[in-house]
Every structure is written in structure tokens, then in C-alpha cells.
Design an enzyme around this catalytic site. Structure first.
Site, PDB file in Angstrom:
ATOM      1  N   LEU A   1       8.418  -1.811  14.672  1.00  0.00           N
ATOM      2  CA  LEU A   1       8.334  -3.015  14.174  1.00  0.00           C
ATOM      3  C   LEU A   1       7.117  -4.015  14.253  1.00  0.00           C
ATOM      4  N   THR A   2       6.092  -3.431  13.680  1.00  0.00           N
ATOM      5  CA  THR A   2       4.724  -3.982  13.629  1.00  0.00           C
ATOM      6  C   THR A   2       5.216  -5.277  12.444  1.00  0.00           C
TER       7      THR A   2
ATOM      8  N   SER B   1      -7.780   7.937   7.606  1.00  0.00           N
ATOM      9  CA  SER B   1      -7.219   8.146   8.534  1.00  0.00           C
ATOM     10  C   SER B   1      -5.823   9.009   8.200  1.00  0.00           C
ATOM     11  N   LYS B   2      -5.342   8.638   6.925  1.00  0.00           N
ATOM     12  CA  LYS B   2      -4.339   9.741   6.267  1.00  0.00           C
ATOM     13  C   LYS B   2      -4.600  11.078   6.220  1.00  0.00           C
TER      14      LYS B   2
ATOM     15  N   LEU C   1      -0.028  -5.322  -4.103  1.00  0.00           N
ATOM     16  CA  LEU C   1      -0.187  -6.151  -5.535  1.00  0.00           C
ATOM     17  C   LEU C   1       0.770  -6.513  -5.996  1.00  0.00           C
TER      18      LEU C   1
ATOM     19  N   SER D   1      -0.641   0.776   6.732  1.00  0.00           N
ATOM     20  CA  SER D   1      -0.588   1.220   5.270  1.00  0.00           C
ATOM     21  C   SER D   1      -1.236   0.583   4.265  1.00  0.00           C
TER      22      SER D   1
ATOM     23  N   THR E   1      -0.337  10.385   1.158  1.00  0.00           N
ATOM     24  CA  THR E   1      -0.878   9.492   0.034  1.00  0.00           C
ATOM     25  C   THR E   1      -1.967  10.358  -0.832  1.00  0.00           C
ATOM     26  N   ASP E   2      -1.972   9.883  -2.161  1.00  0.00           N
ATOM     27  CA  ASP E   2      -2.937  10.288  -3.068  1.00  0.00           C
ATOM     28  C   ASP E   2      -4.049   9.831  -2.752  1.00  0.00           C
ATOM     29  N   GLU E   3      -4.558   8.838  -1.879  1.00  0.00           N
ATOM     30  CA  GLU E   3      -5.665   8.211  -1.811  1.00  0.00           C
ATOM     31  C   GLU E   3      -6.595   9.123  -0.954  1.00  0.00           C
TER      32      GLU E   3
ATOM     33  N   TYR F   1      -8.194   3.455   5.895  1.00  0.00           N
ATOM     34  CA  TYR F   1      -6.897   3.844   5.732  1.00  0.00           C
ATOM     35  C   TYR F   1      -6.798   5.386   5.100  1.00  0.00           C
ATOM     36  N   SER F   2      -7.488   5.913   3.953  1.00  0.00           N
ATOM     37  CA  SER F   2      -7.230   7.036   3.427  1.00  0.00           C
ATOM     38  C   SER F   2      -8.060   8.056   4.239  1.00  0.00           C
TER      39      SER F   2
HETATM   40  P1  NAD Z   1       4.826  -0.028   5.555  1.00  0.00           P
HETATM   41  O1  NAD Z   1       3.529  -0.544   6.097  1.00  0.00           O
HETATM   42  O2  NAD Z   1       5.739  -0.908   4.585  1.00  0.00           O
HETATM   43  O3  NAD Z   1       5.699   0.461   6.770  1.00  0.00           O
HETATM   44  C1  NAD Z   1       5.412   1.104   7.697  1.00  0.00           C
HETATM   45  C2  NAD Z   1       6.337   0.986   9.141  1.00  0.00           C
HETATM   46  O4  NAD Z   1       5.678   1.764  10.000  1.00  0.00           O
HETATM   47  C3  NAD Z   1       6.708  -0.298   9.353  1.00  0.00           C
HETATM   48  O5  NAD Z   1       8.015  -0.383   9.696  1.00  0.00           O
HETATM   49  C4  NAD Z   1       6.216  -0.298  10.755  1.00  0.00           C
HETATM   50  O6  NAD Z   1       6.872  -1.100  11.613  1.00  0.00           O
HETATM   51  C5  NAD Z   1       6.040   0.956  11.186  1.00  0.00           C
HETATM   52  N1  NAD Z   1       4.826   1.337  12.016  1.00  0.00           N
HETATM   53  C6  NAD Z   1       3.698   1.109  12.037  1.00  0.00           C
HETATM   54  N2  NAD Z   1       2.894   1.586  13.271  1.00  0.00           N
HETATM   55  C7  NAD Z   1       3.888   2.007  13.854  1.00  0.00           C
HETATM   56  C8  NAD Z   1       3.598   2.921  15.056  1.00  0.00           C
HETATM   57  N3  NAD Z   1       2.497   2.599  15.817  1.00  0.00           N
HETATM   58  N4  NAD Z   1       4.889   3.264  15.603  1.00  0.00           N
HETATM   59  C9  NAD Z   1       6.212   3.212  15.060  1.00  0.00           C
HETATM   60  N5  NAD Z   1       6.179   2.581  13.716  1.00  0.00           N
HETATM   61  C10 NAD Z   1       5.068   2.020  13.214  1.00  0.00           C
HETATM   62  O7  NAD Z   1       4.274   1.213   4.868  1.00  0.00           O
HETATM   63  P2  NAD Z   1       4.945   2.073   3.450  1.00  0.00           P
HETATM   64  O8  NAD Z   1       3.997   1.650   2.249  1.00  0.00           O
HETATM   65  O9  NAD Z   1       6.409   2.052   3.581  1.00  0.00           O
HETATM   66  O10 NAD Z   1       4.446   3.408   3.692  1.00  0.00           O
HETATM   67  C11 NAD Z   1       5.224   4.448   4.446  1.00  0.00           C
HETATM   68  C12 NAD Z   1       4.425   5.805   4.401  1.00  0.00           C
HETATM   69  O11 NAD Z   1       4.183   6.254   3.168  1.00  0.00           O
HETATM   70  C13 NAD Z   1       2.881   5.549   4.971  1.00  0.00           C
HETATM   71  O12 NAD Z   1       2.543   6.746   5.789  1.00  0.00           O
HETATM   72  C14 NAD Z   1       2.002   5.531   3.856  1.00  0.00           C
HETATM   73  O13 NAD Z   1       0.880   6.201   4.016  1.00  0.00           O
HETATM   74  C15 NAD Z   1       2.575   6.345   2.888  1.00  0.00           C
HETATM   75  N6  NAD Z   1       2.580   6.075   1.461  1.00  0.00           N
HETATM   76  C16 NAD Z   1       2.736   4.805   1.127  1.00  0.00           C
HETATM   77  C17 NAD Z   1       2.641   4.513  -0.306  1.00  0.00           C
HETATM   78  C18 NAD Z   1       2.666   3.391  -1.049  1.00  0.00           C
HETATM   79  O14 NAD Z   1       2.740   3.081  -1.961  1.00  0.00           O
HETATM   80  N7  NAD Z   1       3.129   2.186  -0.243  1.00  0.00           N
HETATM   81  C19 NAD Z   1       2.200   5.773  -1.199  1.00  0.00           C
HETATM   82  C20 NAD Z   1       2.151   7.036  -0.543  1.00  0.00           C
HETATM   83  C21 NAD Z   1       2.263   7.215   0.679  1.00  0.00           C
HETATM   84  O1  DAU Z   2      -1.907   5.519  -3.754  1.00  0.00           O
HETATM   85  C1  DAU Z   2      -1.127   5.274  -2.856  1.00  0.00           C
HETATM   86  C2  DAU Z   2      -1.339   4.017  -1.950  1.00  0.00           C
HETATM   87  O2  DAU Z   2      -1.094   2.779  -2.699  1.00  0.00           O
HETATM   88  C3  DAU Z   2      -0.696   4.057  -0.621  1.00  0.00           C
HETATM   89  O3  DAU Z   2      -1.254   5.036   0.199  1.00  0.00           O
HETATM   90  C4  DAU Z   2      -1.107   2.777   0.329  1.00  0.00           C
HETATM   91  O4  DAU Z   2      -0.289   2.911   1.156  1.00  0.00           O
HETATM   92  C5  DAU Z   2      -0.582   1.641  -0.754  1.00  0.00           C
HETATM   93  O5  DAU Z   2      -0.922   0.346  -0.017  1.00  0.00           O
HETATM   94  C6  DAU Z   2      -1.241   1.799  -1.939  1.00  0.00           C
HETATM   95  O6  DAU Z   2      -2.646   1.388  -1.832  1.00  0.00           O
HETATM   96  P1  DAU Z   2      -3.501   0.401  -3.094  1.00  0.00           P
HETATM   97  O7  DAU Z   2      -4.910  -0.079  -2.359  1.00  0.00           O
HETATM   98  O8  DAU Z   2      -3.562   1.327  -4.329  1.00  0.00           O
HETATM   99  O9  DAU Z   2      -2.562  -0.550  -3.168  1.00  0.00           O
HETATM  100  P2  DAU Z   2      -2.538  -2.440  -3.150  1.00  0.00           P
HETATM  101  O10 DAU Z   2      -1.188  -2.696  -3.675  1.00  0.00           O
HETATM  102  O11 DAU Z   2      -3.096  -2.953  -1.880  1.00  0.00           O
HETATM  103  O12 DAU Z   2      -3.606  -2.424  -4.361  1.00  0.00           O
HETATM  104  C7  DAU Z   2      -3.261  -2.084  -5.730  1.00  0.00           C
HETATM  105  C8  DAU Z   2      -4.697  -2.231  -6.794  1.00  0.00           C
HETATM  106  O13 DAU Z   2      -4.571  -3.976  -6.769  1.00  0.00           O
HETATM  107  C9  DAU Z   2      -5.868  -1.878  -5.976  1.00  0.00           C
HETATM  108  O14 DAU Z   2      -6.738  -1.353  -6.908  1.00  0.00           O
HETATM  109  C10 DAU Z   2      -6.300  -3.222  -5.542  1.00  0.00           C
HETATM  110  C11 DAU Z   2      -5.666  -4.219  -6.317  1.00  0.00           C
HETATM  111  N1  DAU Z   2      -5.358  -5.467  -5.745  1.00  0.00           N
HETATM  112  C12 DAU Z   2      -4.617  -5.569  -4.432  1.00  0.00           C
HETATM  113  C13 DAU Z   2      -4.512  -6.897  -4.045  1.00  0.00           C
HETATM  114  C14 DAU Z   2      -3.628  -6.882  -2.783  1.00  0.00           C
HETATM  115  C15 DAU Z   2      -5.940  -6.874  -6.191  1.00  0.00           C
HETATM  116  O15 DAU Z   2      -6.576  -6.804  -7.320  1.00  0.00           O
HETATM  117  N2  DAU Z   2      -5.587  -7.753  -5.611  1.00  0.00           N
HETATM  118  C16 DAU Z   2      -4.869  -7.964  -4.513  1.00  0.00           C
HETATM  119  O16 DAU Z   2      -4.746  -9.192  -3.922  1.00  0.00           O
END
Ligand code: NAD
Ligand code: DAU
Length: 359
Positions: free
Chosen positions: A37-38, A164-165, A201, A87, A135-137, A161-162
Site C-alpha cells: 500500500l504505497t 529496473s524492469k 497520462l 511503475s 513492460t514493453d519499455e 524505471y525501464s
Molecule cells: P501501480 O503503480 O498502479 O501499482 C503498483 C502496486 O504495487 C501498488 O498497489 C503498490 O502499493 C504496490 N507496491 C509497490 N511497491 C511495493 C512493494 N515494495 N511491496 C509490495 N507492494 C508494492 O502499477 P500498475 O500500473 O498497476 O503496474 C503493475 C505492474 O504492471 C508493474 O510491474 C508494471 O511495471 C507493469 N506494467 C504496467 C503497465 C501500465 O501501463 N501501467 C504496462 C505494462 C506493464
Molecule cells: O509502456 C508501458 C508503460 O506505460 C508501463 O510500463 C508504465 O508502468 C506506465 O506508466 C506507462 O509508461 P508511460 O511513461 O508510457 O506512461 P505515462 O502515462 O506516464 O505517459 C504516457 C505518455 O504521455 C508519455 O509519452 C508521456 C506523456 N505525458 C505523460 C504525463 C503524465 C505527457 O505528455 N504529460 C503528462 O503529464
């Protein structure tokens, strides 16, 4: 009965995944949600499910070996679905260390504890599976004029981030190669849908538009992301566990590339269409709010997934058209104003100030 250990299940994708498996399997499964629960974790995302007798919540950090080992002692875990991570790319630029600690260190703890619990003789107990959600990143950035990410594309992460993933993916690969540890990796493109924290976004733009705040578009707004409705991702994760080959990696995404500026304009137009005239929020919404701001450091230009392997091997393909998914998403945020107010109070204000002031 199968028992799932879902890490990060109170976050965006994790909570959508738990909703999905409860709808699909109901009382035929046991689910343990381990989440620290961050700021990104929100128990409200699981309202309703938290009352089910086959749902168990453990508040713990994936970096805490004793706490994770205790869960494996208390429950006979069959499936680990590992979402927990830091994330957000922008936060990783402000403060990279926690990304290495949680995403790499935490994944190492998860792998070790699962390995200890599942080892039997010279192999592993039958039926045990670890799915690492990535992630695709990790693949880096594509040119504007073409190309796709395949499972064979070399890793070239650019943000903390990417990176570390990518490190966490490499650890999972090493466990598969070294110990024949029963795992899969999925690398997915950008998700959108309900319960996404408004640092990302789409929910950020919806929230800012409804409250009449500037819509901060980074750089020229022409960076491209490949958007997938979160429920389709949840289904893909389930199908990989059910039908995938162990040790394989699957890319998840669906040929839905959009420039950021297109998304922002579509959000404004959809809000204006969906909001009734008498809704006081409507007067705030306007394309005039769009504000081009300083670009993200090291901003990847374009992402695009080739989902050929998951389609051919498992039969998964995205089901939600973007035009439908974005309306469902915007409707959800309109109907869940209290959820948004709750998550944007307190810490969020400080983050927003630090991230966007002076941009
Ligand atoms: P999010 O940030 O919404 O949720 C992360 C969750 O992990 C939260 O509930 C947080 O409390 C928990 N957490 C963080 N640090 C922790 C720790 N040390 N121990 C236990 N719990 C912890 O993230 P999300 O967008 O739901 O992404 C989930 C996963 O999917 C991540 O691994 C991310 O890399 C991957 N992913 C996300 C996207 C995207 O578009 N959001 C796309 C591809 C992959
Ligand atoms: O591709 C998968 C990834 O997608 C996941 O691994 C990540 O966890 C997830 O956060 C997401 O990463 P992005 O950096 O692509 O997502 P974000 O929503 O932060 O940004 C999407 C695009 O929008 C990016 O090109 C940056 C831009 N952006 C984002 C924000 C927050 C803006 O232009 N303005 C903004 O305020």
C-alpha cells in the site's frame, strides 16, 4: 482449489486482474493479495471483493523476505502473479533508487521465496507457476516511421524505471535458465481503464480537465504509445497461465498506436459529449487547457508491440476497441469522482507541485 499469490493487487492492473479472476473463477480459487500500500496502492479498488471469504489481504513489502516467506508457509501457493513495482517513469527520473530496490530487489525476494517453497527433489512441485508482469519499455524506443517490439528485440531501456524492469526480467530469465524455475514473463504496452492512478497520462488529463487545470503535454505531443484496455491485459495474463508454455516470454498489446496529443484531444471531446449541460464540471472542459510543457528527460519516441506470438500460440487478442474502451474509462472516472478526490488529496498535491511547477 488453486491458490494465487498476487503482488501489487491494490494497484491499477493488479486490482483489475483480481476483479477479472473473481468474475471468472469465483469461489473455485483462493486469492492472497500481498501489497505494501504505497501511494499507488488503494484498498478501495477491491471494494466488495475484500468481503469474500476466499480473498486474503497481506500488507507487506516484497523486499521483506520474512513476510513473503511467511505467506508461502501459511498458504500452499500454486500461482504467483507478480505485479508489485514502482511503475511511474516520471517518478523514476526524480528518485531512481526506490525503483531498483522494489523492482529488482523485491523481484529477487519473490523468486527466492517461491523457489524455496516449491522445490522438490531436483525440480519443482507439479503445477506451480510464477508469472512476472513486465513492460514493453524494456525494449527502448522505436523510430516514428516503423518497426515493432518482438520478444526477440534486444533490451535497450532508457529510464530508471525501464532499466529496473529490465533488471527484474533478467533475474526471472536467469532463474528459468539456471534452476528451470517454472515461470513466464509478459511484456505489455500502455494500459488504460478504471482505477489508474492520476499521475499517468489518461487519468491525469481527465482529472485536470474536469477541474479546469492546464493539460501538460510533454514536448511536441507527438510521442506514440500503444494503448490496451486493462481488462484485455488481465485476460492475457490469465491465458498465459492457462495455455502458455513455461519459460516463454509473451508480448501483450494490440496495434493501437496513438500520439499523446490525439489522446488529450479525444479526452476533451468525449468529456464534452458525455457531460450533461447542467453538470458544473462541463464549463471547465476546453481544448484551451492544452499546454505544451518541457519534455520528459530521455523521452522514448514510440512504442508498438507485435502481438503475433501470443495470438498464434495462445489465441489471445485484444477485444476492446479503443473508441469503446476510452468511453468506458472516461465514464468510470465521471461516476467515481469520490475515488479521484480521495487519491488526489494529500501526497498527490506535493508530487504534482514538484513534478509540474516550473515546467
Ligand atoms: P501501480 O503503480 O498502479 O501499482 C503498483 C502496486 O504495487 C501498488 O498497489 C503498490 O502499493 C504496490 N507496491 C509497490 N511497491 C511495493 C512493494 N515494495 N511491496 C509490495 N507492494 C508494492 O502499477 P500498475 O500500473 O498497476 O503496474 C503493475 C505492474 O504492471 C508493474 O510491474 C508494471 O511495471 C507493469 N506494467 C504496467 C503497465 C501500465 O501501463 N501501467 C504496462 C505494462 C506493464
Ligand atoms: O509502456 C508501458 C508503460 O506505460 C508501463 O510500463 C508504465 O508502468 C506506465 O506508466 C506507462 O509508461 P508511460 O511513461 O508510457 O506512461 P505515462 O502515462 O506516464 O505517459 C504516457 C505518455 O504521455 C508519455 O509519452 C508521456 C506523456 N505525458 C505523460 C504525463 C503524465 C505527457 O505528455 N504529460 C503528462 O503529464
Amino acid at each position: 482449489m488453486r491458490t494465487y499469490l498476487v503482488t501489487g493487487g491494490a494497484g491499477f492492473i493488479g486490482s483489475n486482474y483480481i476483479h477479472y479472476i473473481f468474475e471468472k473463477y469465483g469461489s473455485d480459487i483462493e486469492v492472497v493479495n500481498l501489497d505494501a500500500l504505497t501511494y499507488a496502492g488503494n484498498p478501495e479498488n477491491l471494494a466488495g471483493i475484500d468481503k469474500e471469504p476466499n480473498y486474503h489481504f497481506v500488507k507487506a513489502d516484497i523486499c521483506d523476505k520474512e513476510a513473503v516467506a511467511k505467506v508461502f508457509k501459511e498458504f500452499d501457493i500454486d500461482r504467483v502473479v507478480h505485479f508489485a513495482a514502482e511503475s511511474h517513469v516520471d517518478r523514476s527520473i526524480l528518485d531512481p533508487e526506490i525503483f531498483v530496490k522494489t523492482n529488482v530487489g523485491g523481484t529477487a525476494v519473490m523468486l527466492n521465496c517461491a523457489r524455496d517453497a516449491w522445490e522438490e527433489g531436483s525440480g519443482f512441485k507439479a503445477g506451480k507457476k510464477f508469472l512476472h508482469v513486465s513492460t514493453d519499455e524494456v525494449y527502448g524506443s522505436l523510430p516514428e516511421d516503423g518497426g515493432y517490439f518482438y520478444e526477440t528485440t534486444p533490451y535497450s531501456p532508457h529510464s530508471p524505471y525501464s532499466a529496473s524492469k529490465a533488471g527484474s526480467d533478467m533475474l526471472v530469465r536467469a532463474y528459468m535458465d539456471t534452476y528451470k524455475f517454472p515461470a513466464n514473463i509478459t511484456n505489455c504496452s500502455n494500459n488504460y481503464g478504471p482505477y489508474q492512478f492520476p499521475e499517468k497520462l489518461i487519468p491525469l488529463m481527465i482529472n485536470n480537465a474536469l477541474t479546469g487545470k492546464p493539460l501538460p503535454v510533454y514536448g511536441d505531443g507527438k510521442n506514440v504509445r500503444d494503448w490496451l484496455y486493462v481488462r484485455d491485459h488481465a485476460k492475457a495474463i490469465d491465458m498465459v497461465q492457462e495455455k502458455g508454455e513455461l519459460f516463454e516470454t509473451y508480448n501483450v498489446g494490440g496495434h493501437n498506436e496513438k500520439q499523446n496529443i490525439e489522446i488529450v484531444q479525444l479526452i476533451i471531446d468525449t468529456l464534452l459529449e458525455l457531460l450533461p449541460d447542467e453538470d458544473p464540471r462541463k464549463k471547465n472542459v476546453s481544448r484551451d487547457l492544452i499546454t505544451y510543457v518541457e519534455d520528459r528527460k530521455g523521452h522514448d519516441r514510440r512504442y508498438a508491440i507485435a502481438p503475433d506470438k501470443i495470438k498464434a500460440a495462445i489465441g489471445w487478442e485484444p477485444e476492446t476497441m479503443f473508441k469503446d474502451g476510452i468511453r468506458l474509462t472516461i465514464k468510470w472516472y465521471l461516476e467515481n469522482e469520490a475515488w479521484m478526490k480521495n487519491v488526489t488529496s494529500g501526497e498527490y498535491q506535493k508530487y504534482y507541485e514538484k513534478m509540474y511547477s516550473g515546467r
